[in-house]
Design a protein around this motif. Structure first.
Motif, PDB file in Angstrom:
ATOM      1  N   VAL A  35      -6.861  -7.698  -8.280  1.00  0.00           N
ATOM      2  CA  VAL A  35      -6.615  -6.398  -7.661  1.00  0.00           C
ATOM      3  C   VAL A  35      -5.416  -6.505  -6.713  1.00  0.00           C
ATOM      4  CG1 VAL A  35      -7.579  -4.588  -6.173  1.00  0.00           C
ATOM      5  CG2 VAL A  35      -9.018  -5.677  -7.909  1.00  0.00           C
ATOM      6  N   LEU A  36      -5.324  -7.585  -5.970  1.00  0.00           N
ATOM      7  CA  LEU A  36      -4.174  -7.793  -5.085  1.00  0.00           C
ATOM      8  C   LEU A  36      -2.888  -7.841  -5.911  1.00  0.00           C
ATOM      9  CD1 LEU A  36      -3.053  -8.221  -2.262  1.00  0.00           C
ATOM     10  CD2 LEU A  36      -3.531 -10.672  -2.520  1.00  0.00           C
ATOM     11  N   GLU A  37      -2.933  -8.523  -7.034  1.00  0.00           N
ATOM     12  CA  GLU A  37      -1.763  -8.581  -7.919  1.00  0.00           C
ATOM     13  C   GLU A  37      -1.394  -7.184  -8.415  1.00  0.00           C
ATOM     14  OE1 GLU A  37      -0.269 -10.786 -12.029  1.00  0.00           O
ATOM     15  OE2 GLU A  37      -2.084 -11.505 -11.043  1.00  0.00           O
ATOM     16  N   THR A  38      -2.384  -6.365  -8.735  1.00  0.00           N
ATOM     17  CA  THR A  38      -2.138  -4.990  -9.162  1.00  0.00           C
ATOM     18  C   THR A  38      -1.439  -4.198  -8.064  1.00  0.00           C
ATOM     19  OG1 THR A  38      -4.019  -5.002 -10.680  1.00  0.00           O
ATOM     20  CG2 THR A  38      -3.257  -2.838  -9.921  1.00  0.00           C
ATOM     21  N   LEU A  39      -1.897  -4.349  -6.821  1.00  0.00           N
ATOM     22  CA  LEU A  39      -1.261  -3.660  -5.689  1.00  0.00           C
ATOM     23  C   LEU A  39       0.218  -4.037  -5.597  1.00  0.00           C
ATOM     24  CD1 LEU A  39      -3.998  -4.086  -2.934  1.00  0.00           C
ATOM     25  CD2 LEU A  39      -3.177  -1.910  -3.849  1.00  0.00           C
ATOM     26  N   ILE A  40       0.497  -5.310  -5.696  1.00  0.00           N
ATOM     27  CA  ILE A  40       1.876  -5.796  -5.575  1.00  0.00           C
ATOM     28  C   ILE A  40       2.722  -5.296  -6.746  1.00  0.00           C
ATOM     29  CG2 ILE A  40       3.327  -7.869  -5.483  1.00  0.00           C
ATOM     30  CD1 ILE A  40       0.859  -9.234  -4.087  1.00  0.00           C
ATOM     31  N   LYS A  41       2.158  -5.300  -7.948  1.00  0.00           N
ATOM     32  CA  LYS A  41       2.880  -4.803  -9.122  1.00  0.00           C
ATOM     33  C   LYS A  41       3.221  -3.325  -8.972  1.00  0.00           C
ATOM     34  CE  LYS A  41       1.172  -7.923 -12.702  1.00  0.00           C
ATOM     35  NZ  LYS A  41       0.284  -8.073 -13.863  1.00  0.00           N
ATOM     36  N   LYS A  42       2.240  -2.540  -8.528  1.00  0.00           N
ATOM     37  CA  LYS A  42       2.457  -1.097  -8.425  1.00  0.00           C
ATOM     38  C   LYS A  42       3.521  -0.759  -7.390  1.00  0.00           C
ATOM     39  CE  LYS A  42      -1.918   0.617 -10.203  1.00  0.00           C
ATOM     40  NZ  LYS A  42      -1.495   1.631 -11.142  1.00  0.00           N
ATOM     41  N   LEU A  93      -7.445   0.001  -3.560  1.00  0.00           N
ATOM     42  CA  LEU A  93      -7.966  -0.681  -2.370  1.00  0.00           C
ATOM     43  C   LEU A  93      -9.496  -0.734  -2.363  1.00  0.00           C
ATOM     44  CD1 LEU A  93      -5.627   0.618   0.474  1.00  0.00           C
ATOM     45  CD2 LEU A  93      -5.746  -1.707  -0.440  1.00  0.00           C
ATOM     46  N   ALA A  94     -10.124   0.280  -2.940  1.00  0.00           N
ATOM     47  CA  ALA A  94     -11.592   0.319  -2.992  1.00  0.00           C
ATOM     48  C   ALA A  94     -12.156  -0.859  -3.787  1.00  0.00           C
ATOM     49  CB  ALA A  94     -12.065   1.640  -3.595  1.00  0.00           C
ATOM     50  N   LYS A  95     -11.342  -1.438  -4.680  1.00  0.00           N
ATOM     51  CA  LYS A  95     -11.778  -2.558  -5.513  1.00  0.00           C
ATOM     52  C   LYS A  95     -11.337  -3.913  -4.961  1.00  0.00           C
ATOM     53  CE  LYS A  95     -11.101   0.338  -9.579  1.00  0.00           C
ATOM     54  NZ  LYS A  95     -10.245   0.515 -10.748  1.00  0.00           N
ATOM     55  N   LEU A  96     -10.537  -3.906  -3.901  1.00  0.00           N
ATOM     56  CA  LEU A  96      -9.906  -5.134  -3.418  1.00  0.00           C
ATOM     57  C   LEU A  96     -10.881  -6.140  -2.810  1.00  0.00           C
ATOM     58  CD1 LEU A  96      -7.340  -6.789  -2.864  1.00  0.00           C
ATOM     59  CD2 LEU A  96      -7.069  -5.490  -0.736  1.00  0.00           C
ATOM     60  N   GLY A  97     -11.789  -5.666  -1.984  1.00  0.00           N
ATOM     61  CA  GLY A  97     -12.656  -6.574  -1.239  1.00  0.00           C
ATOM     62  C   GLY A  97     -12.410  -6.384   0.245  1.00  0.00           C
ATOM     63  N   LYS A  98     -12.778  -7.364   1.038  1.00  0.00           N
ATOM     64  CA  LYS A  98     -12.732  -7.255   2.495  1.00  0.00           C
ATOM     65  C   LYS A  98     -11.286  -7.241   3.009  1.00  0.00           C
ATOM     66  CE  LYS A  98     -14.959  -9.371   6.471  1.00  0.00           C
ATOM     67  NZ  LYS A  98     -15.801 -10.461   6.912  1.00  0.00           N
ATOM     68  N   HIS A  99     -10.909  -6.114   3.631  1.00  0.00           N
ATOM     69  CA  HIS A  99      -9.559  -5.938   4.163  1.00  0.00           C
ATOM     70  C   HIS A  99      -9.553  -4.787   5.161  1.00  0.00           C
ATOM     71  CE1 HIS A  99      -9.735  -2.663   1.274  1.00  0.00           C
ATOM     72  NE2 HIS A  99      -8.775  -2.098   1.984  1.00  0.00           N
ATOM     73  N   THR A 100      -8.472  -4.637   5.873  1.00  0.00           N
ATOM     74  CA  THR A 100      -8.219  -3.455   6.686  1.00  0.00           C
ATOM     75  C   THR A 100      -6.772  -3.036   6.450  1.00  0.00           C
ATOM     76  OG1 THR A 100      -7.621  -4.785   8.632  1.00  0.00           O
ATOM     77  CG2 THR A 100      -9.915  -4.054   8.484  1.00  0.00           C
ATOM     78  N   ILE A 141       0.827  -1.208   0.000  1.00  0.00           N
ATOM     79  CA  ILE A 141       0.000   0.000   0.000  1.00  0.00           C
ATOM     80  C   ILE A 141       0.861   1.258   0.000  1.00  0.00           C
ATOM     81  CG2 ILE A 141      -2.027  -1.104   1.008  1.00  0.00           C
ATOM     82  CD1 ILE A 141      -1.258   0.067   3.706  1.00  0.00           C
ATOM     83  N   GLY A 142       2.109   1.135  -0.443  1.00  0.00           N
ATOM     84  CA  GLY A 142       3.026   2.265  -0.413  1.00  0.00           C
ATOM     85  C   GLY A 142       3.210   2.967  -1.749  1.00  0.00           C
ATOM     86  N   PHE A 143       2.128   3.393  -2.371  1.00  0.00           N
ATOM     87  CA  PHE A 143       2.262   4.128  -3.626  1.00  0.00           C
ATOM     88  C   PHE A 143       1.115   5.114  -3.768  1.00  0.00           C
ATOM     89  CE2 PHE A 143      -0.165   0.323  -4.604  1.00  0.00           C
ATOM     90  CZ  PHE A 143      -1.199   0.791  -5.382  1.00  0.00           C
ATOM     91  N   GLU A 144       1.340   6.130  -4.590  1.00  0.00           N
ATOM     92  CA  GLU A 144       0.332   7.165  -4.824  1.00  0.00           C
ATOM     93  C   GLU A 144      -0.865   6.572  -5.555  1.00  0.00           C
ATOM     94  OE1 GLU A 144       0.013  11.390  -7.175  1.00  0.00           O
ATOM     95  OE2 GLU A 144       1.940  10.843  -6.255  1.00  0.00           O
ATOM     96  N   GLY A 145      -2.064   6.890  -5.092  1.00  0.00           N
ATOM     97  CA  GLY A 145      -3.275   6.404  -5.723  1.00  0.00           C
ATOM     98  C   GLY A 145      -3.757   5.067  -5.199  1.00  0.00           C
ATOM     99  N   VAL A 146      -3.157   4.602  -4.121  1.00  0.00           N
ATOM    100  CA  VAL A 146      -3.498   3.285  -3.578  1.00  0.00           C
ATOM    101  C   VAL A 146      -4.965   3.194  -3.153  1.00  0.00           C
ATOM    102  CG1 VAL A 146      -2.780   3.776  -1.195  1.00  0.00           C
ATOM    103  CG2 VAL A 146      -2.706   1.427  -2.060  1.00  0.00           C
ATOM    104  N   GLU A 147      -5.550   4.289  -2.697  1.00  0.00           N
ATOM    105  CA  GLU A 147      -6.925   4.258  -2.198  1.00  0.00           C
ATOM    106  C   GLU A 147      -7.910   3.772  -3.257  1.00  0.00           C
ATOM    107  OE1 GLU A 147      -4.968   7.037  -2.047  1.00  0.00           O
ATOM    108  OE2 GLU A 147      -4.418   6.964   0.080  1.00  0.00           O
ATOM    109  N   ALA A 148      -7.706   4.204  -4.491  1.00  0.00           N
ATOM    110  CA  ALA A 148      -8.601   3.797  -5.576  1.00  0.00           C
ATOM    111  C   ALA A 148      -8.503   2.296  -5.839  1.00  0.00           C
ATOM    112  CB  ALA A 148      -8.284   4.572  -6.850  1.00  0.00           C
TER     113      ALA A 148
END
Length: 137
Positions: free
Chosen positions: A121-128, A96-103, A87-94
């Motif tokens: 979506v999780l793969e996208t987070l890791i790629k970014k 995360l909104a598509k990820l599903g159940k998480h905190t 979750i360490g990149f600009e624009g992560v909130e958008a």
């Protein structure tokens, strides 16, 4: 200045994952390892006794404290899988909104079970975050 306790070790990632007592947790942990390895192109390494990490980056805080951490990693904890780094990149909130159940909290992403999230979506987070941290190195 205190030394960072979270460092790469020679402990076996496979043995650590196999030691997860809960079958669902073990299955999710192995799936996370496979996904992170695919995205980063790196073999997993144990960081300390309980974090499976991929690659590394050097950080320096404004205080002068510095060290190395995995670009991404995770630890299968009793309450949830704790993901470090994604979750360490600009624009992560958008995203995360598509990820599903998480905190989230203190730079970590908490997922109780992978069935609760969209794996693409999780793969996208890791790629970014991998792309962001690789550019910073």
């Amino acid at each position: 200045m205190a030394d960072n306790k979270t460092k790469p070790t020679a402990l076996s990632v496979a043995a650590f994952l196999d030691a997860c007592s809960d079958e669902k947790q073990r299955t999710d942990a192995k799936a996370l390892a496979k996904l992170m390895q695919k995205v980063t192109g790196n073999e997993p390494t144990m960081w300390g006794p309980s974090i499976v990490g991929f690659d590394s980056f050097h950080y320096t805080y404004e205080s002068g404290r510095q060290g190395d951490m995995p670009i991404v990693g995770f630890s299968p904890r009793k309450a949830a899988n704790v993901l470090y780094g994604p979750i360490g990149f600009e624009g992560v909130e958008a995203v995360l909104a598509k990820l599903g159940k998480h905190t989230t909290g203190k730079g970590c992403l908490y997922i109780k079970q992978l069935a609760d999230v969209d794996m693409k979506v999780l793969e996208t987070l890791i790629k970014k975050v991998t792309a962001t941290r690789t550019r910073q190195a």
